[in-house]
Scaffold this active site. Structure first.
Site, short mmCIF file in Angstrom:
data_model
loop_
_atom_site.label_atom_id
_atom_site.label_comp_id
_atom_site.label_asym_id
_atom_site.label_seq_id
_atom_site.Cartn_x
_atom_site.Cartn_y
_atom_site.Cartn_z
CB ILE A 1 -0.93 -0.27 0.99
CG1 ILE A 1 -1.85 0.97 0.87
CG2 ILE A 1 -0.38 -0.05 2.27
CD1 ILE A 1 -3.38 1.13 2.13
CB CYS A 2 1.03 4.18 0.64
SG CYS A 2 1.08 5.80 0.67
N GLY A 3 3.33 4.30 -0.59
CA GLY A 3 4.70 4.36 -0.56
C GLY A 3 5.04 2.95 -0.72
CB ALA B 1 -4.38 -0.17 -2.16
#
Length: 192
Positions: A93-95, A145
């Protein structure tokens, strides 16, 4: 195994960790490049493992985002490559998705992330057509995500590992998506 770097986004794994850790046959453990890390929200977290100590029998590798994924960590990269090539589940997720893109690890998967334009300088990222503008994407053994997709990330990851039936996973996540009172109107009180 939840892998986090210093300055990690503490909210991104909270729902998933809670749901896994309350199941009798799951135990959530943490790993990082450092023994102690700090979250964006100010939590100090002591790791269970260093990245190069992650047990091979790890049932799920979860990469939690944050501000420090511009890291060059060869053991982590090789662990992810090995898991992806042997159909073992990975969720990012994300970074952490940015890390996968920068290292060319999304090239064989449909995926999402914070924004495709952020990856324009990543020479190893060669799958722009595989990017889907969705909150979370599950493709085979990989869930990706964006940073605002905590609940979608949780749901897709639980479905990927067949934690419960797809319908039950959706209903369980709906408790947080809808809130208690709306959930009770739709499904009944989960605590009685």
């Amino acid at each position: 195994m939840f892998v986090m770097m210093d300055d990690y986004a503490d909210w991104e794994g909270a729902y998933l960790a809670r749901m896994l850790n309350t199941a009798p046959d799951w135990t959530v453990k943490t790993a990082s490049a450092q023994k102690v890390i700090h979250s964006i929200g100010g939590f100090t977290t002591q790791m269970d493992y260093q990245i190069d100590q992650i047990p091979s029998e790890c049932a799920l590798l979860v990469l939690i985002g944050g501000n420090s994924w511009a890291v060059n960590n060869e053991p982590l990269k090789q662990l992810i490559i090995s898991r992806l090539h042997t159909d073992q589940p990975v969720a990012a997720i994300c970074g952490a998705v940015d890390y996968l893109a920068r290292n060319g690890l999304l090239n064989q998967y449909q995926h999402t992330g914070n924004a495709k334009y952020l990856w324009r300088d990543y020479r190893a990222y060669q799958n722009q057509n595989g990017f889907l503008a969705q909150q979370a994407v599950w493709d085979r053994n990989l869930v990706t995500a964006n940073g605002t997709a905590v609940l979608d990330f949780t749901e897709a990851t639980l479905k990927m590992i067949r934690f419960k039936s797809a319908e039950q996973v959706h209903q369980d996540v709906d408790l947080y998506r809808l809130g208690f009172y709306e959930y009770c109107q739709k499904y009944g009180n989960p605590f009685v």
